[in-house]
Write an enzyme that holds these catalytic residues in place. Sequence first.
Site, PDB file in Angstrom:
ATOM      1  N   CYS A   1       0.637  -1.121   0.032  1.00  0.00           N
ATOM      2  CA  CYS A   1       0.114  -0.001   0.185  1.00  0.00           C
ATOM      3  C   CYS A   1       1.087   1.323   0.088  1.00  0.00           C
ATOM      4  O   CYS A   1       2.098   1.076   0.591  1.00  0.00           O
ATOM      5  CB  CYS A   1      -1.017   0.177   1.378  1.00  0.00           C
ATOM      6  SG  CYS A   1      -2.133   1.241   1.439  1.00  0.00           S
TER       7      CYS A   1
ATOM      8  N   HIS B   1     -10.050   0.848   2.568  1.00  0.00           N
ATOM      9  CA  HIS B   1      -9.690   2.082   3.128  1.00  0.00           C
ATOM     10  C   HIS B   1     -10.722   2.770   3.463  1.00  0.00           C
ATOM     11  O   HIS B   1     -10.691   3.785   4.365  1.00  0.00           O
ATOM     12  CB  HIS B   1      -8.824   2.802   2.008  1.00  0.00           C
ATOM     13  CG  HIS B   1      -7.301   2.648   1.947  1.00  0.00           C
ATOM     14  ND1 HIS B   1      -6.528   3.143   2.863  1.00  0.00           N
ATOM     15  CD2 HIS B   1      -6.658   1.916   1.093  1.00  0.00           C
ATOM     16  CE1 HIS B   1      -5.318   2.759   2.770  1.00  0.00           C
ATOM     17  NE2 HIS B   1      -5.491   1.937   1.637  1.00  0.00           N
TER      18      HIS B   1
ATOM     19  N   HIS C   1      -9.348  -3.696  -1.404  1.00  0.00           N
ATOM     20  CA  HIS C   1      -8.325  -3.063  -0.673  1.00  0.00           C
ATOM     21  C   HIS C   1      -8.777  -1.633  -0.473  1.00  0.00           C
ATOM     22  O   HIS C   1      -8.758  -1.290   0.530  1.00  0.00           O
ATOM     23  CB  HIS C   1      -6.918  -3.036  -1.520  1.00  0.00           C
ATOM     24  CG  HIS C   1      -5.914  -2.653  -0.731  1.00  0.00           C
ATOM     25  ND1 HIS C   1      -4.864  -3.157   0.034  1.00  0.00           N
ATOM     26  CD2 HIS C   1      -5.631  -1.082  -0.711  1.00  0.00           C
ATOM     27  CE1 HIS C   1      -4.099  -2.251   0.531  1.00  0.00           C
ATOM     28  NE2 HIS C   1      -4.434  -1.069   0.076  1.00  0.00           N
ATOM     29  N   GLU C   2      -9.453  -1.207  -1.632  1.00  0.00           N
ATOM     30  CA  GLU C   2      -9.772   0.264  -1.549  1.00  0.00           C
ATOM     31  C   GLU C   2     -11.034   0.606  -0.721  1.00  0.00           C
ATOM     32  O   GLU C   2     -11.154   1.612   0.121  1.00  0.00           O
ATOM     33  CB  GLU C   2      -9.875   0.959  -3.107  1.00  0.00           C
ATOM     34  CG  GLU C   2      -8.697   0.865  -3.965  1.00  0.00           C
ATOM     35  CD  GLU C   2      -7.362   1.127  -3.321  1.00  0.00           C
ATOM     36  OE1 GLU C   2      -7.477   2.166  -2.370  1.00  0.00           O
ATOM     37  OE2 GLU C   2      -6.280   0.786  -3.616  1.00  0.00           O
TER      38      GLU C   2
END
Length: 137
Positions: A86, A131, A127-128
């Site tokens: 990341c 976040h 993954h996003e």
Amino acid sequence: MKNIEFLRQPSPDADPSDPLDSAIAQDLKDTLAANRDDCVGMAANMIGEHRRIIAFVDADLGGAITVMFNPRITATSGSYDTTEGCLSLDGERPVQRFERIEVDYITRRGRAQHATFTGFTAQIIQHEIDHCDGIII
């Protein structure tokens, strides 16, 4: 952005018709494009904006950058273990992902969408979205 306390805060929904949110989405897309050699996805909090907006390189669209407002995973299948890096962290970390995901989101034009993603594109989206939820690998 490497401020872990900031990144751990869940992001509120965004509105593509709001000029500020629209500008954040464009900035996010431009920032991803500028960092494309090192990055395949970004969430708005990675550029200092607490909004539920992500951008990612979509291999299914020939590498075009796709922007999603308020993405939420509605179904998953095919769990697997992998490692990810990341831009906000040093090194790679182990993580569990899904081979296939279904996502509800809003387009930059304000249209509600439901789509299925697989493989590496699905991994990037997961993954996003993490976040957006304040989850750091």
